[in-house]
Design an enzyme around this catalytic site. Structure first.
Site: not given
Lengths: 419, 419
Positions: A171, A14-16, A300, A316, A12
């Site tokens: 949003e 993503g942010f992590g 997540d 995040a 992954g």
């Protein structure tokens, strides 16, 4: 064996995952970063792609570019399918990858809570493709309504329903309401009183992480923007034409955007650890998958529930803070140490934008509570500096300023729709 | 009847159609602009989308935005299917549209010269979708080659073949060669000596509109960039794996980009006029479709051959110059005048970019012949000022400068590919 460097596999980007790979890049290890996309996605701004504010390229960053100067980081584009912990291999659709240490940072997907019919007909908001589908579909609804002579059909096409009162739902509802305002200037023959925007939330409140006054403020601002906010209202079905509510009422609409829940990506269940109801793998206080010696999970897809009432939120900052501790703990294991670091989450607060010049920021140790334009500036600033790439920072800043001043959205192009 | 304003229907929102609608917007007429997309496409920069330089939103502009202040211009998103001249109606997939005057400005599509197999397996370069397909595919080939252990497979995946030595083919070949250079920095374990780029041209020369010295210069620059230029070489088949040449040779490749010819969009044949071999409708010297009183054709879908050796080239300046004359002639017809204006094409010259800091500009009455960096600056300037929208002008200028300085391409994200 003494010469072989430890191999860290991260699933992954993503942010992590990206944070972790960047940390390991400086160490004497070999890193393989696996993702089924070749880009890192800045998910917090997905709603802006879905409402034609930003382009895909502005919130998606080529993963390899992060590691241009790190030959010890190898990117492997593949879909992870499971883990065989007995053999220390990650299973992918492009073969097996051996690891000494594995970190699951695979993220989350939309949770439809088992409602297959809703899943089939509504739009999720977790991937770039989904955001583009929403954009294409919403814009296309205006074009179709413009050609329709049937008022009932038109109203259905011009009814936009968002389910979920978290930041994403808020949003999206705010951004669609502004999009409608822009469309109004350009559809000379469409009756905009036929347009409706509804935000549906199952609980009595929006923004669960916020204090009550900010929730009330948010609902008030949304209503002022023409969004009907339906609280305590639960969706139980949608066939692509009519939403069924638990109270028996029905809402005819061609557009249901589902931002009401997330669950871990399904492959997490095949990694040999215990998973919770949302598919997240249970980790110990060191972020190690329960029962495993060399498999960690962050972000997540991990259920960290130590000293906290419920699992940490899927945001995040949790993932990036966990990345630091996972990095430290794996280094300790490599050095043969047994004493691992305990993860402690530092809550940086919560913010959500409601629309152009409107946001809410909850009070933290670092900042006071904020609403309105000042909160929106804070929101802009935080998101801009976190976006990957200086070039993107600049162009997105220009675009936001441009939109604020000119009230247009140049991303309103419909691709991939059969007319 | 005296109160009813004349209804002008324009098919196609390319350079010609948009220009024409803008001219008519100031007159006392009703305009319906029909296109199957809701955006105007800046086709000359498609190759930059296909090679991850620009985003889709930067070369596609919402058509309605042009006419925000013109309530007499109505945009109708539909696919034109034919014209019934006896009833003065345009046929579309969303019903019929009546006209008093009709202008066909529907543009061109790729011409595979009847080679069905080539058409099926190769990439055209006329639409936004095609450009995105090329980008996705080319980037994906690198990721796949990176995972492949079979050298023959790898070479095939890393072989990029462009057919057609016109500006599009030249620009695409140059841009792919630069893309390879950028990929090289980020694929730490891929052997880039396995990459090959070939430009194939059936005639003995590239850039037919240029003088010989500029053609030679172009070939030289391309070869310096690692592009094999094969002149006098004709492709006769491609099954998705192997290109067959007329001379019997074969080229194994996973990527064939076809920029070797254009023809009018097929619906032009169903408009009641006579069409040429490339499907273009024959127009008289006033741009009126032969045999018609109130149907005009301009741009790539029209065959104007009066005082010129061959039909005019399929470039934007022809379409926009024709739009002015079509506008004038329709106004004259509305006023009941019989004397129509004859169209005379003013050749503004030709230019093509070969790569970063490299272009060729042919001599005209307005400028000297140029090559190299100065030609590239001229090319940049001309394309920037013609892009629709001030915001786009700014962001594209920033992006080009950024690319020039940093040598990266942030558009390298793969969407829509099943891995």
């Amino acid at each position: 064996m003494a010469d072989k460097k430890p191999r860290i596999v991260i699933v992954g980007a993503g942010f992590g995952g990206v944070k972790l790979a960047k940390l390991f890049a400086k160490d004497d290890v070999e890193i393989t970063l696996v993702d089924r996309h070749n880009y890192h996605l800045f998910q917090p701004l997905l709603y802006q792609v879905s409402t034609a504010v930003l382009s895909t390229d502005e919130i998606a960053y080529p993963i390899r570019t992060f590691f241009r100067k790190n030959p010890n980081v190898e990117f492997f584009m593949a879909k992870a399918q499971g883990v065989d912990q007995s053999r220390n291999v990650l299973l992918t659709n492009h073969g097996e990858i051996e690891y000494d240490y594995l970190v699951l940072a695979a993220g989350a997907t939309t949770n439809f809570f088992g409602m297959k019919e809703v899943e089939e007909h509504s739009f999720g908001m977790k991937s770039l493709q989904e955001a583009l589908h929403i954009r294409n579909h919403v814009l296309h609804m205006f074009e179709r309504a413009n050609k329709s002579k049937d008022p009932e059909e038109r109203k259905k096409m011009l009814s936009f329903v968002i389910v979920g009162g978290g930041p994403t739902g808020i949003e999206e509802a705010g951004a669609i309401s502004e999009l409608v305002g822009i469309q109004k200037k350009e559809f000379h023959n469409l009756d905009f009183s036929e347009v409706s925007i509804k935000l549906i939330e199952a609980t009595p409140n929006v923004l669960p992480m916020m204090p009550q006054n900010l929730r009330d403020h948010t609902v008030e601002v949304l209503r002022g923007k023409g969004v009907e906010v339906l609280l305590d209202t639960q969706v139980v079905g949608y066939d692509g034409h009519t939403i069924k509510l638990k109270n028996g009422e029905e809402i005819p609409t061609s557009t249901l955007i589902w931002a009401a829940g997330v669950k871990a990506v399904p492959f997490i269940a095949d990694c040999g650890g215990e998973v919770d109801r949302a598919g997240r793998v249970i980790v110990d206080e060191n972020l190690r998958v329960n029962g495993s010696k060399n498999v960690f999970a962050i972000g997540d897809c991990a259920n960290f529930c130590h000293g906290t009432e419920r699992p940490l939120p899927t945001v995040a900052p949790v993932a990036t803070q966990e990345a630091k501790v996972a990095h430290e703990n794996i280094l300790r294991l490599i050095r043969g140490e047994e004493n691992l670091q305990t993860f402690v989450y530092k809550d940086l607060g919560a913010m959500a934008t409601i629309g152009r010049g409107q946001a809410v920021v909850a009070k933290t140790s670092m900042n006071p509570e904020m609403t309105g334009f000042i909160a929106w500036c804070a929101w802009m600033f935080v998101h801009l500096i976190r976006l990957a790439g200086t070039h993107t920072n600049i162009t997105v800043a220009i675009k936001w300023t441009w939109n604020l001043l000119s009230g247009t959205r140049l991303g309103r192009i419909i691709t991939n729709i059969k007319i």
